[in-house]
Every structure is written in C-alpha cells, then in structure tokens.
Design an enzyme around this catalytic site. Structure first.
Site, PDB file in Angstrom:
ATOM      1  N   HIS A  16     -16.418  51.437   1.345  1.00  0.00           N
ATOM      2  CA  HIS A  16     -15.793  52.431   2.219  1.00  0.00           C
ATOM      3  C   HIS A  16     -14.447  51.938   2.722  1.00  0.00           C
ATOM      4  O   HIS A  16     -13.964  52.383   3.755  1.00  0.00           O
ATOM      5  CB  HIS A  16     -16.746  52.755   3.369  1.00  0.00           C
ATOM      6  CG  HIS A  16     -18.035  53.328   2.860  1.00  0.00           C
ATOM      7  ND1 HIS A  16     -18.273  54.676   2.749  1.00  0.00           N
ATOM      8  CD2 HIS A  16     -19.141  52.716   2.362  1.00  0.00           C
ATOM      9  CE1 HIS A  16     -19.482  54.875   2.232  1.00  0.00           C
ATOM     10  NE2 HIS A  16     -20.025  53.698   1.984  1.00  0.00           N
TER      11      HIS A  16
ATOM     12  N   LYS B 147       0.553  19.902   4.744  1.00  0.00           N
ATOM     13  CA  LYS B 147      -0.043  18.857   5.604  1.00  0.00           C
ATOM     14  C   LYS B 147       1.042  17.895   6.059  1.00  0.00           C
ATOM     15  O   LYS B 147       1.112  17.516   7.236  1.00  0.00           O
ATOM     16  CB  LYS B 147      -1.111  18.071   4.822  1.00  0.00           C
ATOM     17  CG  LYS B 147      -2.454  18.781   4.673  1.00  0.00           C
ATOM     18  CD  LYS B 147      -3.485  17.836   4.076  1.00  0.00           C
ATOM     19  CE  LYS B 147      -4.834  18.490   3.902  1.00  0.00           C
ATOM     20  NZ  LYS B 147      -5.886  17.589   3.436  1.00  0.00           N
TER      21      LYS B 147
ATOM     22  N   GLU C 292      -7.205  27.501  -4.979  1.00  0.00           N
ATOM     23  CA  GLU C 292      -6.618  26.170  -4.854  1.00  0.00           C
ATOM     24  C   GLU C 292      -6.672  25.397  -6.182  1.00  0.00           C
ATOM     25  O   GLU C 292      -5.853  24.518  -6.429  1.00  0.00           O
ATOM     26  CB  GLU C 292      -7.363  25.389  -3.758  1.00  0.00           C
ATOM     27  CG  GLU C 292      -6.449  24.504  -2.934  1.00  0.00           C
ATOM     28  CD  GLU C 292      -7.112  23.963  -1.675  1.00  0.00           C
ATOM     29  OE1 GLU C 292      -6.988  24.614  -0.625  1.00  0.00           O
ATOM     30  OE2 GLU C 292      -7.758  22.902  -1.742  1.00  0.00           O
TER      31      GLU C 292
HETATM   32  O1  PA5 Z   1     -10.275  21.273  -1.578  1.00  0.00           O
HETATM   33  C1  PA5 Z   1      -9.556  20.480  -0.984  1.00  0.00           C
HETATM   34  O2  PA5 Z   1      -9.279  19.366  -1.436  1.00  0.00           O
HETATM   35  C2  PA5 Z   1      -8.977  20.837   0.378  1.00  0.00           C
HETATM   36  O3  PA5 Z   1      -9.283  22.140   0.744  1.00  0.00           O
HETATM   37  C3  PA5 Z   1      -9.526  19.877   1.444  1.00  0.00           C
HETATM   38  O4  PA5 Z   1     -10.906  19.966   1.472  1.00  0.00           O
HETATM   39  C4  PA5 Z   1      -8.967  20.209   2.817  1.00  0.00           C
HETATM   40  O5  PA5 Z   1      -7.576  20.191   2.794  1.00  0.00           O
HETATM   41  C5  PA5 Z   1      -9.467  19.205   3.852  1.00  0.00           C
HETATM   42  O6  PA5 Z   1      -9.144  17.908   3.475  1.00  0.00           O
HETATM   43  P1  PA5 Z   1      -9.877  16.663   4.095  1.00  0.00           P
HETATM   44  O7  PA5 Z   1     -11.306  16.721   3.691  1.00  0.00           O
HETATM   45  O8  PA5 Z   1      -9.171  15.477   3.543  1.00  0.00           O
HETATM   46  O9  PA5 Z   1      -9.738  16.773   5.575  1.00  0.00           O
END
Ligand code: PA5
Length: 444
Positions: free
Chosen positions: A303, A414, A277
């Site tokens: 394996h 989202k 990410e």
């Molecule tokens: O790393 C990130 O920013 C994302 O993976 C968020 O943690 C994830 O989308 C969840 O978002 P939120 O904490 O706003 O619910």
C-alpha cells in the site's frame, strides 16, 4: 528452503532472463577462497566455541534486566535481524516471567536523545552492555561505551567492569586496550571475518545467547545452508547471485528485498548492508558498479511502494521471502450479519496469498521477481536464511569482479569523523575537509 525463480525468466516475464548459466569462474573463486583471507566467515563456530559462549551467557540471560549492544553496521545488523526473527515481536514489553530473558536493545546510533531514552527504560545497575567493534576504533561505538562506563563507575564503583563485555579484535585497537586494562570479559573476532559477515562469530553469538536464543540451532542451520551453498548444482545462493547480476546488467539497478513476515523485517536491513557495502564499488580503477538495495515489507508496502514497482521505471528486481509456518495461526471469525469471503480463512493464508498475488502482478507488468520460502521461524531456518544471503553476496561480488570485503567509502567517512572530532594524527584530513567552500542559504 525453496527458491522459485520462474518470474525472473523470459518464459514467464517479457524481457526476462534467457538461459541461466552460473559462471563457474566465480563459483571456483568463492569455493577456493573459503576459510582464507576475508572468507574466514565461511568457517563456522565449532561446538566447543558455541558451548563456551552459551556457558558464559547463561547467568546473564537468567539475571540481567537488559542486554544492551553497542555496535554499528556489521556489528549490529546481524544481531538485530536474528533477534527480531526469533524473539517475540514485542519481546521488551513482555513481563520478565513471560520473556524468560533480559530485554534487548541494539543501539546503533549516537543520537543523544536515543541514549537518554535508553537510560529511561533500563535498569542500568542490573544490565549487561556488550560493546562490539572489530576495529575497536569506531567513534559511535567507543563514544557509547565511554558514556556508559563512566556512568556505571559513578554508580557501581569497582563492580562496574562486570557489566561490560567486549567483542573485538584481540591484540589491536582502543577497545581491546581498555578491556585489557580494566579486565572486561573479552571475546575475539578473527582477523579475516568482516563486520557484515560476522553474525555467526562472537559478534552475533554472544548477544544472542545472552537473550536466550539457541545459538547451537542457529549454527546448525548455517551449517546446513553452507552445504548446499557450496555445491555446484541446486545452489540457491549461486542462482540468486547469477540472476541478480544478470538483471543488473540488463538495467535493473535496484534490488528490493521484501519479506512477507514482520519477524523478517530486519533481514532486509541485514541484506541491504551486505549487498550495498559489498558490491557498491569502483572496479578496475574507474568502473562504478553495484545494485542499490531497497528494504520493503509485505504486505505493508503493497500500500505504499508496489505502485512504483509495478508501473514505475523498469529498473528493479524484487526478492520476496515467505514463511511456510508462522509461529501462530490466526483465523478470521465468521460474522453471519456481514458475510465475507475472508470468513474462516486464516491470516496465514491471507499473507501468503498476498505475496503470491504481488509476485503475479509484478510479473504480469514485466517486472522480474523471485521468491525464497523458508520453512518456519526457528533458529535453524534463520541460520540457513542469513547464510544463503551471505553466500549470495559472495558469489555476486565474484561475478561482478569487485572486492566484496572492503569498504573504502565507509573508511573515508570514519577518518573524516576522527578529523572533525579532533583526533590526533588527522590534522591533514581536517585541513582537506575545511578547505572546501560551501554554498549556504542563510538561516531563516
Ligand atoms: O561491514 C563492515 O565492515 C562495517 O559495516 C562495520 O561492521 C562497521 O563499520 C563497524 O565497524 P567496527 O566493527 O570496526 O566498529
């Protein structure tokens, strides 16, 4: 903590990396940004903050049947990685007396069967639900919260609010507004701490303390790693980032994280999110960059996937994680009837030998790999390990020249979900989605 990167270099591996020069501009930009903007994750919790969380969590740890975390992505993966590393591997199956803490469930999906299965195994009336969402808007987390709060209210009436803890941005978002109105205990997440870098904020610390994890020791480990991850020389995070990016530029598009330790299995998930990410981005408007993270487990995946890693496309690097001292030592007994070279050796020796053997086999096949060894499975060592991975990601992002801290690809999904679920204000998005024509195979 020891990093051995011999098998990344051309001295050991044909086609390996030559001279290693850590880019000082990237180093300076990470160090210069610490504590500012999205790098506020570098500011670790103070002793006072830790004490406050520990005090709040103690009665929950002593009394709750289960602690259930509702959160996803960065709001779940850090907790899961730390808990899996530090709790008994079958924590939830132990008796309360042996566990000496509540059971822990990190619910990071909205699969309806999973919610119903959860309700089959917890004592709802005697559980604590920690709702973690930085934005306070994430559909998955909000829907889980709405579901459980409704159930609790029907069962427990007014006292249901005592079973909910909110961890969110103060002053912003749907969860915060509900928490204020209903009077939930609420812990704040700093604006400049993004999800995947938030494990050492209340996001991770509150649930971990509620299941009896020593969060002070965890943060002490993180502080230790912060010291050596911010120095110019002998900095494992900077070296790992430099090697990984260099290998990526040489066509190694995949980065495999392979701990040789079941307790560290979910550290690979934590790393996969950080790496994927943070680094998978469009740079300068059009250049698509990022090394695909892959999760593996030693020895299990020897394996399964190692054949591919050894002889398949030359597109991977592997990072092994070893543990010097496991929580226990198990000896393979002697059996005089069937003598074996394994007799009298320990599982500990066997798993360590298998890790080294795999590293050797890969290097012999011209596959770059490195090994990070942690001392033990203590809270301090796990705090150190996750900190190294976060700094590694920050340095890699700076070397690649991407914005490490945004996730426009996730945000788009989202918003599309909001539209498809009928949220007001997303009507145009819904039109955009439904305008697309599809090609289908009719149902058989
Ligand atoms: O790393 C990130 O920013 C994302 O993976 C968020 O943690 C994830 O989308 C969840 O978002 P939120 O904490 O706003 O619910």
């Amino acid at each position: 903590m020891k990093l051995d990167y011999t098998f990344m270099t051309e001295e050991a591996v044909e086609g390996g990396i030559g001279e290693l020069a850590c880019p000082s501009a990237a180093f300076d930009s990470v160090i210069g940004g610490m504590g500012k903007g999205w790098q506020q994750w570098c500011d670790l919790a103070s002793d006072e903050e830790i004490e406050k969380i520990a005090e709040f969590s103690a009665p929950i740890c002593a009394k709750s049947d289960s602690v259930v975390v509702f959160g996803i992505g960065g709001s779940a993966l850090g907790v899961e990685a730390v808990a899996n590393a530090l709790l008994h591997l079958h924590h939830n199956e132990l008796s309360r007396a042996k566990r000496n803490a509540p059971k822990l469930y990190v619910e990071d999906n909205v699969d309806p069967d999973r919610m119903s299965a959860l309700l089959d195994v917890i004592d709802v009336d005697n559980s604590t639900f920690i709702v973690v969402t930085k934005s306070g808007e994430t559909s998955e987390t909000l829907s889980q919260f709405l579901y459980i709060y409704d159930l609790l209210k029907r069962r427990l009436g007014d006292s249901s609010k005592e079973h909910i803890v909110a961890v969110t941005t103060i002053g912003k978002g749907t969860l915060y507004n509900i928490a204020q109105r209903e009077g939930f205990v609420t812990f704040g997440i700093k604006e400049g701490v993004g999800g995947r870098f938030s494990v050492f904020s209340p996001v991770g610390l509150v649930p971990l303390a509620c299941v009896g994890i020593d969060i002070k020791a965890l943060i002490e480990g993180a502080r230790r790693a912060k010291r050596y991850c911010t120095q110019k020389e002998n900095n494992p995070a900077l070296i790992m980032a430099t090697l990984s990016v260099r290998a990526y530029e040489m066509g190694r598009n995949i980065s495999v994280m392979m701990p040789y330790c079941d307790s560290l299995r979910l550290v690979s998930d934590f790393y996969a999110q950080l790496w994927g990410e943070s680094l998978g981005k469009i740079k300068d408007g059009s250049i698509k960059v990022g090394q695909t993270p892959v999760k593996a487990l030693g020895v299990t995946d020897q394996h399964s996937q190692i054949q591919l890693y050894t002889q398949g496309p030359l597109d991977k690097i592997v990072t092994f994680i070893k543990v010097k001292h496991f929580k226990t030592q198990q000896t393979i007994p002697s059996n005089e009837g069937e003598p074996s070279f394994l007799m009298g050796k320990t599982f500990n020796e066997l798993i360590a030998a298998e890790c080294d053997a795999t590293a050797f086999a890969l290097k012999k096949a011209g596959r770059m790999n490195m090994t990070l060894t942690i001392d033990d499975l203590s809270a301090g060592s796990i705090g150190e390990l996750l900190t190294v991975l976060m700094y590694e990601t920050a340095y890699a992002g700076a070397i690649l020249g991407v914005n490490t801290y945004d996730q426009p690809g996730v945000e788009e999904g989202k918003k599309a979900t909001f539209a498809m679920m009928g949220r007001a204000g997303y009507e145009e998005k819904l039109k955009e989605i439904t305008a697309k024509s599809g090609k289908y195979i009719s149902e058989n």
